[in-house]
Design an enzyme around this catalytic site. Structure first.
Site, PDB file in Angstrom:
ATOM      1  N   ASN A 120      56.575  52.172  -1.768  1.00  0.00           N
ATOM      2  CA  ASN A 120      57.482  53.227  -1.338  1.00  0.00           C
ATOM      3  C   ASN A 120      58.586  52.637  -0.480  1.00  0.00           C
ATOM      4  O   ASN A 120      58.383  51.663   0.233  1.00  0.00           O
ATOM      5  CB  ASN A 120      56.737  54.333  -0.575  1.00  0.00           C
ATOM      6  CG  ASN A 120      56.617  54.034   0.903  1.00  0.00           C
ATOM      7  OD1 ASN A 120      57.566  54.197   1.664  1.00  0.00           O
ATOM      8  ND2 ASN A 120      55.448  53.552   1.306  1.00  0.00           N
ATOM      9  N   ALA A 121      59.757  53.246  -0.618  1.00  0.00           N
ATOM     10  CA  ALA A 121      60.883  52.901   0.261  1.00  0.00           C
ATOM     11  C   ALA A 121      61.583  54.209   0.596  1.00  0.00           C
ATOM     12  O   ALA A 121      62.686  54.481   0.138  1.00  0.00           O
ATOM     13  CB  ALA A 121      61.823  51.928  -0.423  1.00  0.00           C
ATOM     14  N   ILE A 122      60.884  55.028   1.356  1.00  0.00           N
ATOM     15  CA  ILE A 122      61.407  56.362   1.680  1.00  0.00           C
ATOM     16  C   ILE A 122      62.578  56.225   2.653  1.00  0.00           C
ATOM     17  O   ILE A 122      63.610  56.876   2.492  1.00  0.00           O
ATOM     18  CB  ILE A 122      60.304  57.250   2.313  1.00  0.00           C
ATOM     19  CG1 ILE A 122      59.029  57.254   1.451  1.00  0.00           C
ATOM     20  CG2 ILE A 122      60.822  58.668   2.562  1.00  0.00           C
ATOM     21  CD1 ILE A 122      59.146  57.869   0.103  1.00  0.00           C
ATOM     22  N   LEU A 130      62.280  56.438   6.220  1.00  0.00           N
ATOM     23  CA  LEU A 130      62.113  57.240   7.447  1.00  0.00           C
ATOM     24  C   LEU A 130      62.856  58.577   7.433  1.00  0.00           C
ATOM     25  O   LEU A 130      63.391  59.016   8.456  1.00  0.00           O
ATOM     26  CB  LEU A 130      62.516  56.433   8.692  1.00  0.00           C
ATOM     27  CG  LEU A 130      61.727  55.157   8.969  1.00  0.00           C
ATOM     28  CD1 LEU A 130      62.229  54.515  10.268  1.00  0.00           C
ATOM     29  CD2 LEU A 130      60.236  55.423   9.094  1.00  0.00           C
ATOM     30  N   CYS A 154      58.046  49.449  10.172  1.00  0.00           N
ATOM     31  CA  CYS A 154      58.513  49.972   8.891  1.00  0.00           C
ATOM     32  C   CYS A 154      59.308  48.908   8.147  1.00  0.00           C
ATOM     33  O   CYS A 154      60.302  48.402   8.667  1.00  0.00           O
ATOM     34  CB  CYS A 154      59.386  51.217   9.070  1.00  0.00           C
ATOM     35  SG  CYS A 154      60.075  51.772   7.500  1.00  0.00           S
ATOM     36  N   THR A 161      52.539  48.957   5.638  1.00  0.00           N
ATOM     37  CA  THR A 161      52.571  48.468   4.249  1.00  0.00           C
ATOM     38  C   THR A 161      53.039  47.021   4.162  1.00  0.00           C
ATOM     39  O   THR A 161      53.726  46.515   5.047  1.00  0.00           O
ATOM     40  CB  THR A 161      53.512  49.327   3.399  1.00  0.00           C
ATOM     41  OG1 THR A 161      54.796  49.358   4.031  1.00  0.00           O
ATOM     42  CG2 THR A 161      52.985  50.743   3.245  1.00  0.00           C
ATOM     43  N   GLY A 194      47.724  51.437  -0.770  1.00  0.00           N
ATOM     44  CA  GLY A 194      46.692  51.750  -1.756  1.00  0.00           C
ATOM     45  C   GLY A 194      45.594  50.705  -1.802  1.00  0.00           C
ATOM     46  O   GLY A 194      45.595  49.749  -1.021  1.00  0.00           O
ATOM     47  N   GLY A 209      44.508  51.292   2.326  1.00  0.00           N
ATOM     48  CA  GLY A 209      43.751  51.462   1.086  1.00  0.00           C
ATOM     49  C   GLY A 209      42.380  52.082   1.261  1.00  0.00           C
ATOM     50  O   GLY A 209      41.480  51.844   0.449  1.00  0.00           O
ATOM     51  N   GLY A 268      45.979  57.166   4.096  1.00  0.00           N
ATOM     52  CA  GLY A 268      47.383  57.325   3.726  1.00  0.00           C
ATOM     53  C   GLY A 268      47.552  57.693   2.269  1.00  0.00           C
ATOM     54  O   GLY A 268      47.484  58.859   1.874  1.00  0.00           O
TER      55      GLY A 268
END
Lengths: 307, 264
Positions: free
Chosen positions: A72-74, A76, A133, A196, A220, A247, A268
């Site tokens: 993921n690369a949301i 923030l 992050c 992550t 995961g 995970g 998560g």
């Protein structure tokens, strides 16, 4: 054994009914999952990272599934601290569970401004400081990447709040133990790990990265062994409570982290796969203790037999 | 009302090569679902990991069942396409917003590309009582005749049907969006009287969005994208809005005003 085993845990003077938390960024502000699970069964909820100003986040695509995990690369995405306090905190306050607010920033001053606003609020039990992050320059990894800067950031926050402070650590470092020790020295009340791992996926037809941000954070089952090893190392090196993340999908995973030295765990990615994961793990921990006639979950923490 | 449920596969039918229709049991979904809503299905106990979203294609309230269409494009859809009657699936749903009903007095136009017919069929069945068939037109596009879905079924609805295929093997030759544009321009009608609903591949919806913006059409599009949580928590499935903010496809959509999103 008569009665239920005691799953409660105390960290920095805060009592949690059980050691199962939900990880920041995977559970929104709690309300998103209210229709699906009984939130009062959670040990606590860790909010999506809150920053000083609202953030839109990174362009899409932001997520991609990879073997046994996802990137993921949301970036923030969040409503900012003022709207968080006004619009999101009241819901959390009404719940019969602990609220931990995750804080991110691009400068120490940013963190402090957020923390100072949170200082005036009711219904917050702890802060988790995101210095890890991997997806935005301002996401705190600038602080979490080195022990010296981690120390500086955590120390400043420590000096400006009476909330217990958890430092959330990055695995994308040469030696996570050194960063954990710096956080301890700076006055953190606990450390949580791991955030992550930096990863990437490529579309070979288009010859393009799948994520618009090019790289993202891997979570995961794929990262569980890495996380477990880091938790074990850090737990052996600091006196602070260690919160395990990475995970965890079932009670077996949860027990592994607890035996490795985590007094609490965060769920998560698994929330996405099965929103009942947390509740199932709490039930599973109860069953495990009962069957083995272990009175308290705390009796298991760090109970790994080596050699 | 979002719920996590276990539903049973009642039947599986291969409609075309690699395209399947699954009939699933659920009184909750059949009662609560509206056209545009989707379900988030768990594929297997382990791999692939994440759930897969599927538009609700039809509901049968009397028999507590609903249908989804699926095309085999990857591991998740391949596994789901092999589910047999009697097997159970874990689902979240119904999720998302739904198509707004077109205002009365409008001419309704549905523009479907391939699998895009899935939610539009559900919508069509709901519109049937409100609009007379002569006020409804369906544009149905596909790559070729062998991938053309529902041509016969759509004929049976009495709505006007215009088919186009990229290679010209059925109906008119060309992209369905081009045919649609030509047709509404040719008719020279007051475009304000149209109500357009569309679903299909991303590129097609990008064209629809551009057409809707240039002609200021009342046009709703239903977007499809990869999703992680499906409940609005992770912000992984966003689309950019005209105002520069990101909207979540899962809960702010999947249906958007075509004039209000920027598709890349």
């Amino acid at each position: 054994m008569k009665g239920r085993p005691d799953l409660s845990v105390k960290v920095a003077g805060v009592r949690f009914s059980n050691p199962v938390l939900v990880a920041s960024g995977t559970f929104g502000y709690g309300e998103e999952y209210n229709a699906l699970i009984d939130l009062s069964k959670l040990g606590g909820i860790i909010t999506k990272s809150v920053t000083l100003k609202p953030r839109e986040g990174n362009p899409p695509p932001r997520t991609v599934e990879t073997p046994a995990g996802m990137l993921n690369a949301i970036g923030l995405t969040n409503v900012g601290v003022d709207r968080f306090i006004k619009q999101k905190l009241p819901f959390l306050r009404r719940l019969n569970t602990r609220t931990i607010v995750n804080v991110a920033g691009s400068t120490v001053d940013d963190y402090l401004k957020v923390v100072k606003r949170l200082n005036r609020c009711k219904g917050i039990d702890m802060l988790e400081i995101n210095i890890s992050c991997p997806n935005v320059k301002e996401g705190g990894l600038a602080f979490g990447a080195r022990p010296e800067s981690a120390y500086e950031c955590i120390k400043q926050i420590r000096d400006h709040t009476s909330y217990p402070v958890i430092a959330k650590l990055s695995p994308n470092v040469t030696d996570i133990v050194q960063v954990a020790c710096a956080a301890e020295e700076a006055g953190a009340d606990a450390v949580s790990l791991i955030n992550t791992l930096v990863g990437m996926a490529i579309d070979v037809e288009e010859r393009k990265p799948v994520l618009a941000n090019i790289t993202g954070g891997l979570s995961g089952p794929a990262i569980k062994p890495v996380a477990l090893a880091m938790v074990w190392k850090v737990a052996g090196a600091v006196r602070l409570p260690v919160i395990g993340i990475g995970g965890i999908f079932n009670v077996q995973d949860a027990l592994e982290f607890i035996l490795a030295g985590a007094c609490m765990i965060q769920i998560g990615c698994a929330n996405f796969v099965d929103p009942q994961t947390t509740v199932k793990i709490v039930d599973g921990l109860n069953r495990y203790l009962k069957e083995r006639k272990i009175k308290r979950i705390t009796d298991l923490v760090g109970g790994l037999r080596t050699g | 009302m979002l719920a996590q449920l276990s539903c049973t596969v009642l039947s599986r039918k291969e409609l075309l090569d690699h395209i399947f229709k699954l009939t699933l049991s659920s009184s909750h979904i059949s009662r609560k679902a509206k056209p545009g809503n989707f379900v988030h299905l768990k594929v297997n106990s382990d791999a692939p990991l994440l759930r897969r979203p599927f538009s609700i294609h039809s509901v049968d309230r009397a028999r507590n069942r609903f249908e989804i269409l699926l095309k085999v494009v990857g591991k998740g859809s391949a596994v789901l396409s092999q589910k047999s009657p009697g097997e159970t699936l874990d689902l979240l749903g119904p999720i998302g917003n739904s198509f707004s009903l077109p205002p009365r007095g409008r001419e309704v136009i549905l523009v479907a590309g391939g699998m895009g017919i899935a939610p539009l069929w559900f919508l069509l069945t709901r519109l049937a009582g409100r609009f007379s068939p002569e006020d409804m037109t369906v544009f149905m596009g596909a790559k070729s005749k062998t991938e053309l879905l529902y041509a016969d079924k759509l004929k049976g609805t009495q709505a006007k049907l215009i088919v186009a295929t990229d290679d010209g093997s059925a109906g008119r030759k060309g992209l369905i969006t081009e045919v649609f544009l030509k047709e509404i321009k040719k008719r020279g009608r007051d475009l304000k009287k149209l109500a357009v609903c569309s679903c299909g591949p991303h590129k097609m919806l990008k064209s629809m969005s551009e057409i809707a913006k240039s002609l200021d059409l009342w046009c709703q599009i239903s977007l499809e994208t990869h999703m992680a949580c499906g409940v609005g928590a992770c912000w992984g499935c966003v689309v950019k809005g005209n105002d520069g903010t990101y909207k979540r496809v899962c809960v702010d959509g999947p249906v958007f005003d075509a004039r209000e999103v920027v598709l890349e």
